[in-house]
Design a protein around this motif. Structure first.
Motif, PDB file in Angstrom:
ATOM      1  N   ASN A   1     101.265  60.608 -12.669  1.00  0.00           N
ATOM      2  CA  ASN A   1     101.192  62.075 -12.591  1.00  0.00           C
ATOM      3  C   ASN A   1     102.382  62.732 -13.284  1.00  0.00           C
ATOM      4  O   ASN A   1     103.464  62.164 -13.334  1.00  0.00           O
ATOM      5  CB  ASN A   1     101.208  62.538 -11.136  1.00  0.00           C
TER       6      ASN A   1
ATOM      7  N   HIS B   1      94.452  72.075  -8.023  1.00  0.00           N
ATOM      8  CA  HIS B   1      93.236  71.657  -7.295  1.00  0.00           C
ATOM      9  C   HIS B   1      93.623  70.827  -6.088  1.00  0.00           C
ATOM     10  O   HIS B   1      94.760  70.402  -5.942  1.00  0.00           O
ATOM     11  CB  HIS B   1      92.263  70.919  -8.218  1.00  0.00           C
TER      12      HIS B   1
ATOM     13  N   ASP C   1      96.890  63.828  -4.858  1.00  0.00           N
ATOM     14  CA  ASP C   1      97.994  63.553  -5.795  1.00  0.00           C
ATOM     15  C   ASP C   1      98.537  64.836  -6.431  1.00  0.00           C
ATOM     16  O   ASP C   1      99.480  64.784  -7.227  1.00  0.00           O
ATOM     17  CB  ASP C   1      97.583  62.521  -6.870  1.00  0.00           C
ATOM     18  N   HIS C   2      97.965  65.992  -6.053  1.00  0.00           N
ATOM     19  CA  HIS C   2      98.481  67.278  -6.531  1.00  0.00           C
ATOM     20  C   HIS C   2      98.953  68.176  -5.384  1.00  0.00           C
ATOM     21  O   HIS C   2      99.532  69.224  -5.638  1.00  0.00           O
ATOM     22  CB  HIS C   2      97.401  67.994  -7.356  1.00  0.00           C
TER      23      HIS C   2
ATOM     24  N   ASP D   1      93.946  68.615 -13.970  1.00  0.00           N
ATOM     25  CA  ASP D   1      93.130  67.473 -14.392  1.00  0.00           C
ATOM     26  C   ASP D   1      91.883  67.920 -15.150  1.00  0.00           C
ATOM     27  O   ASP D   1      90.852  67.268 -15.118  1.00  0.00           O
ATOM     28  CB  ASP D   1      92.728  66.624 -13.176  1.00  0.00           C
TER      29      ASP D   1
ATOM     30  N   HIS E   1      98.356  64.324 -16.007  1.00  0.00           N
ATOM     31  CA  HIS E   1      98.484  62.860 -15.991  1.00  0.00           C
ATOM     32  C   HIS E   1      98.854  62.300 -17.356  1.00  0.00           C
ATOM     33  O   HIS E   1      98.492  62.876 -18.386  1.00  0.00           O
ATOM     34  CB  HIS E   1      97.178  62.191 -15.553  1.00  0.00           C
TER      35      HIS E   1
HETATM   36 FE    FE Z   1      95.150  64.033 -10.516  1.00  0.00          FE
END
Ligand code: FE
Ligand code: ZN
Length: 255
Positions: A14, A56, A60-61, A133, A171
């Motif tokens: 990321n 979003h 992982d965000h 993403d 990413h």
């Molecule tokens: Fe992601």
């Protein structure tokens, strides 16, 4: 008007971004998958966080969001669309909204496809867009929630940005994206050259973000559905742009 951007990697692949509007000193962070990574980046830059912008709902965000708000008192702005889990933002935004960040205008783009709630942050004065993403270097996000048609419309929105716009994606997928891009656009010499350059950058441990929209126009197959050579390669000379996009996206899933 100058915007300074500090890129920092976290988790496996990321990228987070700290932004500072130099005229006002205002600082924002795009996405917070890991609070510690953001706090370290703040320590490194000596900047104080005013705002957190969420693209979003994916963990992982967003996993570091609450801790970051607790530790810095930052104001959290996120998409006002339904996502996979409920998050508590201080302010929600939708496509077409405009925010002020210091001396910068921030235009909100709704770019569903990877998720339905996805928003991107476009700063026209700084010629920068934070694409989460949705758009990557030579790639685009996998379709977890949206349809190919929705993602195609999202690509159309991003394709309308000026070519000099710097693209900051979420990413480091660039090398794998380049390999796939070459499989559908093998004779594109700009793509061949870029793929080689990216291999060198990664071998040297360098990030491949940001990228310029112009480079994406020339090498990103997900923005090149109108290209005659790609259409011929896919046997879709007379298909709609949306159908060509859908075919490229489905090939990537099987690549
Ligand atoms: Fe992601
Ligand atoms: Zn995601």
């Amino acid at each position: 008007m100058t915007l300074s951007v500090h890129l920092f990697p976290y988790l496996a692949d990321n990228y987070g971004y700290l932004l500072r509007d130099e005229a006002s000193g205002k600082v924002a962070c795009v996405d917070a998958g890991e609070a510690d990574a953001v706090l370290n980046a703040l320590k490194q830059t000596g900047w104080q966080l005013d705002e957190l912008w969420i693209t979003h709902w994916h963990p992982d965000h967003t996993d570091g969001m609450d801790e970051l708000r607790q530790q810095t008192g930052c104001h959290v702005i996120g998409p006002g669309y339904k996502g996979g889990r409920a998050l508590s933002f201080d302010k929600t935004v939708q496509g077409g909204d405009q925010l002020t960040f210091g001396t910068q205008e921030v235009h909100i783009l709704h770019t569903p496809g990877h998720t339905l709630d996805m928003v991107n942050f476009y700063l026209p004065r700084a010629a920068a867009v934070f694409t989460g993403d949705t758009l990557f270097a030579m790639g685009c996000g996998r379709l977890f929630e949206g349809t190919p048609e929705q993602m195609y419309q999202s690509m159309e929105q991003l394709r309308a940005l000026p070519p000099e716009t710097e693209v900051y994606g979420g990413h480091e997928y660039t090398q794998a994206n380049a390999r796939f891009a070459l499989s559908v656009d093998p004779e594109n010499s700009a793509l061949q050259a870029r793929a080689a350059q990216v291999d060198k950058m990664r071998a040297a441990g360098l990030p491949t973000m940001p990228t310029a929209m112009q480079a994406e126009f020339e090498t990103n197959p997900f923005l090149r559905y109108g290209d005659a050579r790609i259409r011929a390669h896919l046997g879709l000379e007379n298909a709609s742009d949306a159908a060509v996009f859908a075919e490229i996206r489905s090939r990537k899933d099987r690549f």
